[in-house]
Design an enzyme around this catalytic site. Structure first.
Site, mmCIF file in Angstrom:
data_model
loop_
_atom_site.group_PDB
_atom_site.id
_atom_site.type_symbol
_atom_site.label_atom_id
_atom_site.label_comp_id
_atom_site.label_asym_id
_atom_site.label_seq_id
_atom_site.Cartn_x
_atom_site.Cartn_y
_atom_site.Cartn_z
ATOM 1 N N ASN A 1 -5.198 -0.512 -2.334
ATOM 2 C CA ASN A 1 -5.608 -1.645 -1.514
ATOM 3 C C ASN A 1 -4.743 -1.823 -0.271
ATOM 4 O O ASN A 1 -5.232 -2.271 0.757
ATOM 5 C CB ASN A 1 -5.578 -2.919 -2.374
ATOM 6 C CG ASN A 1 -5.648 -4.167 -1.527
ATOM 7 O OD1 ASN A 1 -6.671 -4.445 -0.899
ATOM 8 N ND2 ASN A 1 -4.553 -4.909 -1.459
ATOM 9 N N ASP B 1 4.111 -4.359 -3.136
ATOM 10 C CA ASP B 1 3.885 -4.900 -1.793
ATOM 11 C C ASP B 1 5.183 -4.811 -1.015
ATOM 12 O O ASP B 1 6.275 -4.861 -1.601
ATOM 13 C CB ASP B 1 3.406 -6.355 -1.854
ATOM 14 C CG ASP B 1 2.640 -6.760 -0.598
ATOM 15 O OD1 ASP B 1 1.398 -6.887 -0.676
ATOM 16 O OD2 ASP B 1 3.278 -6.930 0.471
ATOM 17 N N ASP C 1 7.681 -0.345 -0.123
ATOM 18 C CA ASP C 1 6.988 0.103 1.083
ATOM 19 C C ASP C 1 6.259 1.388 0.698
ATOM 20 O O ASP C 1 6.897 2.401 0.390
ATOM 21 C CB ASP C 1 8.038 0.352 2.178
ATOM 22 C CG ASP C 1 7.424 0.936 3.437
ATOM 23 O OD1 ASP C 1 6.206 1.241 3.424
ATOM 24 O OD2 ASP C 1 8.157 1.096 4.433
ATOM 25 N N VAL C 2 4.920 1.344 0.711
ATOM 26 C CA VAL C 2 4.163 2.497 0.202
ATOM 27 C C VAL C 2 4.300 3.735 1.094
ATOM 28 O O VAL C 2 3.919 4.835 0.703
ATOM 29 C CB VAL C 2 2.659 2.171 -0.013
ATOM 30 C CG1 VAL C 2 2.470 1.260 -1.203
ATOM 31 C CG2 VAL C 2 2.025 1.604 1.240
ATOM 32 N N TYR D 1 -8.322 2.003 12.727
ATOM 33 C CA TYR D 1 -8.661 1.423 11.424
ATOM 34 C C TYR D 1 -9.872 2.129 10.817
ATOM 35 O O TYR D 1 -9.851 2.579 9.665
ATOM 36 C CB TYR D 1 -8.931 -0.074 11.578
ATOM 37 C CG TYR D 1 -9.261 -0.765 10.282
ATOM 38 C CD1 TYR D 1 -8.259 -1.096 9.380
ATOM 39 C CD2 TYR D 1 -10.586 -1.082 9.956
ATOM 40 C CE1 TYR D 1 -8.556 -1.726 8.181
ATOM 41 C CE2 TYR D 1 -10.892 -1.713 8.757
ATOM 42 C CZ TYR D 1 -9.882 -2.037 7.878
ATOM 43 O OH TYR D 1 -10.184 -2.651 6.696
ATOM 44 N N LYS E 1 -9.954 4.489 7.402
ATOM 45 C CA LYS E 1 -10.743 4.156 6.208
ATOM 46 C C LYS E 1 -11.780 5.239 5.918
ATOM 47 O O LYS E 1 -12.089 5.524 4.756
ATOM 48 C CB LYS E 1 -11.424 2.790 6.384
ATOM 49 C CG LYS E 1 -10.450 1.614 6.296
ATOM 50 C CD LYS E 1 -9.896 1.414 4.888
ATOM 51 C CE LYS E 1 -9.097 0.122 4.754
ATOM 52 N NZ LYS E 1 -8.533 -0.053 3.405
#
Ligand code: ZN
Length: 657
Positions: free
Chosen positions: A487, A440, A460-461, A554, A558
């Site tokens: 996620n 996270d 940080d992804v 968003y 997705k």
């Protein structure tokens, strides 16, 4: 060796048992004295029973308790009179002994008394402390060990030759101790096992332990054997992820079950594994019988899987020959691997098991090297360790273990793990026995769970370098990657397309889409090596099937993520990796939904908060836990034959149906 005794602290532990708890915890805090449930302590207390009779009770550490965290309930109260009579018997099998101990307790729900209970009973002192102190076992495990112990302690300790723990040891002590103890006696050394101290008070017994062990440390220091200089480590330039995960896969294939492989590459483990004489000094048994079950007899040198398989076969056939019931495969697995490039690797059914082996073996390394510096490391003959390993009582413990949880020995990486659905996923996977790595951007991820099977990493992804480092840490900690939960994501505030800026669009897609591509790409070679096949659970959104106005970025992110999942399901099926997705809706127990936001949104629809939360066909409230449980099950056997699927968890939505 420092005494940790503190009068102020001690005064908070009233009564004889209280003092016993306090000084037991002091012993437990020093890892050079006891490790992971090793060692035991007792106090003898005179009590009046229900019938008004006075009797002496031995409060002795219960098995399964760790001295560092022991409480009153961790001591088993056993009637002294019976223990003293048992010590006079000529023979008693260990299962019989345990039966006698259990049936002569004054509290039915107490834990099973330590197998050394009779030994504690025959020592005529109120307080008795027992440790497997590093310094003492180091002196013992040399060719002239017994002479060294006698020279060092003189009249202060009684020396008992090595005999396996259990009734025979208690009986031998009952015979030797009264004969050899005198005015000056303050302890007892069990050769190649450990040391006892005793006294009239908890403090006296504890301080004597510190003093006696301190003498052994000083002796080793004076002989230039105590301090070990390890060569400085040159940091590893190339990533080792896939090599380690490959090793774990081979071990898992060899024993037929996934395992946790923990790796320590530091100055000590690399220095030891690279010693020119490592083959000579490392191939003897452990320093004390307490360690043999966990570390097995000797470590494996190098990553030679044929040698690993041979050692496994050897242990396995011994198990088969010794036990009356079939053992689980893992009981026969060699636990320690020393390798010049990997340093120390430890194998466990769970992360906790692998860490226990690591801790014990790191102390073993010190013991072996110190004994070598002093004279030469010389452990007991293999036959003695064999006896401990196939001891009735240890076998009974293994039999009791029962069916392990679903994901035992497996590793999952969860992104966005600090809160909401990600955090709930951490709990769901831990509950099923997996080792969990949570990533996270928020520091709260570190504290999500205090279990040893959990590793929280701030990451940080969207930072490729940070992701790579997280992968490396995951594999070093647990050995590989079996499952992945995608996620992490952002849910921006409402914004119509006419007002949507490029910057906002790009920001949302970078986190919700690009970062997931990066994680999948990095995870692929590891998931391919998962012993039971890799699994990915994607947290999607109801918006994929039923988008809403004002959420273009968003919904598009997705939907694109979903398409990515479907293509990966096509491409990776041949690698044994399956991917499935859950589509949650209206999950309000997450960080973004504060009470104020909820109240405002409900008012916007002319509803109460309760109505707003349940505006679906089933009128069900969806919480993070519901989503996490479904995502977790998608990685389990129930969905073993499903890939590329999408499942809503939304209470039913007419637009989706
Ligand atoms: Zn012991």
């Amino acid at each position: 060796m420092q005494s940790l005794w503190n009068d102020d602290e001690a005064s908070q532990y009233p009564g004889d048992l209280g003092q016993r708890i306090y000084s037991s915890r002091l012993l437990g805090r020093d890892k050079s004295l006891v490790l992971h449930g090793g060692g035991n302590t007792s106090v003898k207390i005179r009590e009046t029973n229900l019938l008004g009779d006075e009797e002496d009770i031995l409060y002795v550490k219960g098995s399964g308790w760790d001295l560092e965290f022991i409480e009153a309930g961790g001591f088993a109260p056993v009637r002294m009179a019976h223990l003293q009579r048992l010590a006079q018997l000529l023979a008693l099998s260990d299962p019989q002994m345990v039966n006698e101990l259990r049936t002569h307790m004054t509290y039915a729900n107490a834990p099973t008394p330590s197998v050394e209970a009779i030994l504690h009973a025959i020592l005529p002192y109120t307080y008795v402390d027992h440790t497997h102190a590093d310094a003492v076992v180091t002196l013992c495990n040399t060719p002239s060990g017994e002479q060294r112990i006698r020279d060092l302690y003189g009249k202060h300790v009684v020396v008992i030759p090595y005999i396996m723990p259990g009734f025979d040891l208690a009986r031998l002590c009952a015979e030797i101790f009264p004969r050899e103890c005198g005015e000056a006696t303050r302890g007892m050394v069990l050769m190649n096992h450990g040391i006892f101290s005793f006294g009239a008070t908890a403090r006296e017994s504890y301080e004597r332990m510190i003093e006696l062990v301190g003498m052994a440390e000083e002796e080793l220091t004076a002989s230039k054997a105590w301090f070990v200089n390890w060569p400085a480590v040159v940091p590893d330039a190339r990533p080792r992820c896939t090599e380690l995960a490959g090793l774990r896969r081979e071990i898992a294939q060899c024993i037929g079950a996934p395992i946790i492989l923990h790796n320590v590459r530091d100055a000590q483990t690399l220095g030891y594994a690279r010693r020119a004489d490592v083959e000579l000094i490392s191939q003897q048994g452990p320093a004390t019988p307490d360690h043999v079950i966990r570390t097995k007899r000797v470590p494996l040198l190098g990553r030679d899987m044929a040698a690993y398989a041979a050692a496994y076969q050897c242990y396995f056939s011994e198990h088969a020959a010794q036990s009356r019931e079939p053992k689980t495969m893992l009981d026969a697995a060699p636990r320690v691997i020393l390798d010049p490039e990997f340093g120390l690797c430890t194998v466990g059914r769970s992360a906790q098991d692998a860490f226990i082996v690591r801790d014990i073996y790191q102390h073993t390394i010190d013991t072996v090297v110190r004994a070598t510096q002093l004279e030469r490391y010389q452990a007991l003959p293999a036959r003695d360790y064999f006896d401990v390993e196939y001891w009735d009582l240890e076998q009974a413990k293994l039999r009791k273990a029962g069916t392990p949880p679903l994901f035992t020995g497996e590793v999952v990486l969860i992104t966005g793990a600090a809160s909401g659905i990600g955090r709930a996923c951490v709990e769901s996977f831990l509950a099923r026995g997996a080792a969990v790595v949570g990533l996270d951007i928020g520091a709260a991820v570190i504290e999500v769970s205090s279990k040893p099977a959990y590793l929280g990493l701030v990451c940080d992804v969207t930072d490729a370098g940070a992701l790579e480092q997280a992968c490396e840490q995951t594999v070093q900690q647990f050995g590989g990657l079996d499952m992945l939960v995608l996620n992490a994501g952002v849910f921006p505030g409402g914004c119509n397309i006419a007002e949507l800026t490029d910057a906002e669009w790009t920001r949302v897609l970078r986190v919700n889409l690009d970062a997931n591509l990066a994680v999948l790409r990095l995870a692929h070679p590891l998931l391919k090596l998962a012993p039971r096949g890799g699994r990915v659970a994607v947290i999607g959104s109801k918006n994929v099937a039923a988008p809403g106005p004002g959420a273009a970025a968003y919904s598009a992110s997705k939907a694109a993520l979903t398409q990515l999942m479907r293509v990966a399901a096509l491409e990776w099926a041949s690698d044994g990796i399956r991917l499935n997705e859950v589509h949650p809706d209206a999950v309000f127990d997450t960080g973004i939904w504060t009470d104020d936001v909820l109240t405002a949104r409900a008012a916007h629809y002319g509803m109460t908060v309760e109505q707003y939360k349940r505006r679906n066909l089933l009128k069900a409230e969806i919480v993070s836990h519901d989503v996490a449980e479904l995502a977790t099950e998608l990685c389990g056997p129930l969905f073993a034959k499903t890939t590329g699927a999408q499942i809503p968890v939304d209470g039913g939505d007419a637009r989706v149906i």
